[in-house]
Design a protein around this motif. Structure first.
Motif, short mmCIF file in Angstrom:
data_model
loop_
_atom_site.label_atom_id
_atom_site.label_comp_id
_atom_site.label_asym_id
_atom_site.label_seq_id
_atom_site.Cartn_x
_atom_site.Cartn_y
_atom_site.Cartn_z
N ASN A 8 0.79 -1.30 -0.07
CA ASN A 8 -0.04 -0.03 -0.08
C ASN A 8 0.84 1.34 -0.17
O ASN A 8 1.55 1.52 -1.01
CB ASN A 8 -1.06 -0.16 1.13
N ALA A 9 0.37 2.25 0.88
CA ALA A 9 1.14 3.54 1.28
C ALA A 9 2.93 3.48 0.82
O ALA A 9 3.59 4.26 0.40
CB ALA A 9 1.11 4.36 2.50
N PHE A 10 3.40 2.26 1.39
CA PHE A 10 4.78 2.06 1.41
C PHE A 10 5.27 2.12 0.19
O PHE A 10 6.28 2.97 -0.41
CB PHE A 10 5.34 0.91 2.26
N ALA A 11 4.69 1.24 -0.83
CA ALA A 11 5.05 1.21 -2.28
C ALA A 11 4.77 2.37 -3.02
O ALA A 11 5.77 2.96 -3.71
CB ALA A 11 4.30 0.19 -3.07
N LEU A 12 4.03 3.24 -2.61
CA LEU A 12 3.57 4.66 -3.13
C LEU A 12 4.58 5.53 -2.90
O LEU A 12 5.11 6.24 -3.71
CB LEU A 12 2.25 5.19 -2.71
N SER A 13 5.19 5.53 -1.58
CA SER A 13 5.98 6.58 -1.12
C SER A 13 7.48 6.17 -1.57
O SER A 13 8.23 7.06 -2.01
CB SER A 13 6.08 6.31 0.43
N LYS A 14 7.76 4.88 -1.85
CA LYS A 14 8.92 4.58 -2.45
C LYS A 14 9.16 5.12 -3.80
O LYS A 14 10.23 5.39 -4.36
CB LYS A 14 9.48 3.11 -1.95
N ALA A 15 8.00 4.53 -4.63
CA ALA A 15 8.07 5.11 -6.00
C ALA A 15 8.11 6.74 -6.06
O ALA A 15 8.92 7.15 -7.13
CB ALA A 15 6.79 4.53 -6.43
N ALA A 16 7.38 7.23 -5.18
CA ALA A 16 7.48 8.81 -5.03
C ALA A 16 8.97 9.30 -4.84
O ALA A 16 9.66 10.05 -5.47
CB ALA A 16 6.76 9.32 -4.39
#
Length: 242
Positions: free
Chosen positions: A139-147
């Motif tokens: 979830n948000a961890f994947a989004l944050s690392k992509a960002a």
């Protein structure tokens, strides 16, 4: 050599700080509390700061960096890992909390350093394979690392005199990923597979991880600024990955 590392209070950040101190570097660490094992070294300087308190970061970091003219390396290691969940069940508030520390706090640190320190030669953001795979449950961890990966690319396009990269170190023991993986169930196949790898001791000791990541950070300087790489690929050592 002057090195700044975020989240040096424990775990991987502590191991990285120790590795650089052993090599004779001067280390500037940021963490929620001082680590006294590091603080006994005259070459270690600590800023006690919770990076989740975004309104405090710039002023306190400016004071910490006073009279520092050069940073050879900045390692953006701070981050939080939320509970495993589907993205559709992850609230906007939870995503915001993760993005604040994993992306926006790193941006604040980066911008303050670039404004305050005349010469910054290399910046490495600690990334994750989930930024690329987007596997269910992260979830948000994947989004944050992509960002975070994209942010390194953007800085690279704007600041040619500094080398930027995002490096994924693998599953480091004592990282929050370890506890996360132990919570897996059959819903999350990819996380379950990583859990098997973790429990079978295919995780990496923080001190060993710090040692090979230091080597990888030197090698990645030969590549284009802004790249995302896995440490095991940089070193051509598959056993380091999961």
């Amino acid at each position: 050599m002057n090195v700044l590392i975020t989240n040096t209070s424990s775990g991987f950040g502590h191991a990285l700080a120790s590795e650089f101190l052993k090599s004779g570097a001067t280390v500037y660490g940021i963490g929620r509390q001082p680590n006294y094992e590091l603080c006994i070294s005259g070459d270690y300087h600590h800023l006690t700061q919770d990076l989740m308190k975004l309104d405090e970061v710039k002023d306190r970091l400016n004071n910490f960096l006073e009279n520092l003219s050069t940073l050879d390396l900045v390692i953006l290691n701070a981050g939080i890992l939320p509970e495993k969940n589907d993205i559709r069940k992850t609230t906007v508030d939870r995503i915001t909390a993760v993005m604040n520390i994993n992306v926006l706090a790193n941006k604040l640190v980066m911008d303050t350093i670039l404004e305050k320190v005349p010469a910054v030669y290399q910046v490495v953001a600690i990334s994750s394979g989930t930024a690329v795979t987007g596997n269910r449950g992260w979830n948000a961890f994947a989004l944050s690392k992509a960002a975070l990966n994209t942010m390194m690319k953007l800085y690279a396009s704007e600041i040619p005199d500094t080398h930027f990269s995002a490096i994924e170190p693998g599953i480091v023991d004592a990282d929050p990923a370890g506890d996360y993986l132990l919570l897996t169930d059959d819903t999350y196949q990819e996380v379950r597979e990583l859990n098997g790898s973790y429990l079978n001791n295919n995780k990496i000791d923080p001190e060993y991880a710090a040692n090979y990541l230091v080597e990888a950070m030197g090698i990645v300087l030969q590549e284009e600024s802004g790249v995302y790489r896995e440490a095991k690929d940089i070193l051509l050592a598959p056993e380091l990955g999961c």
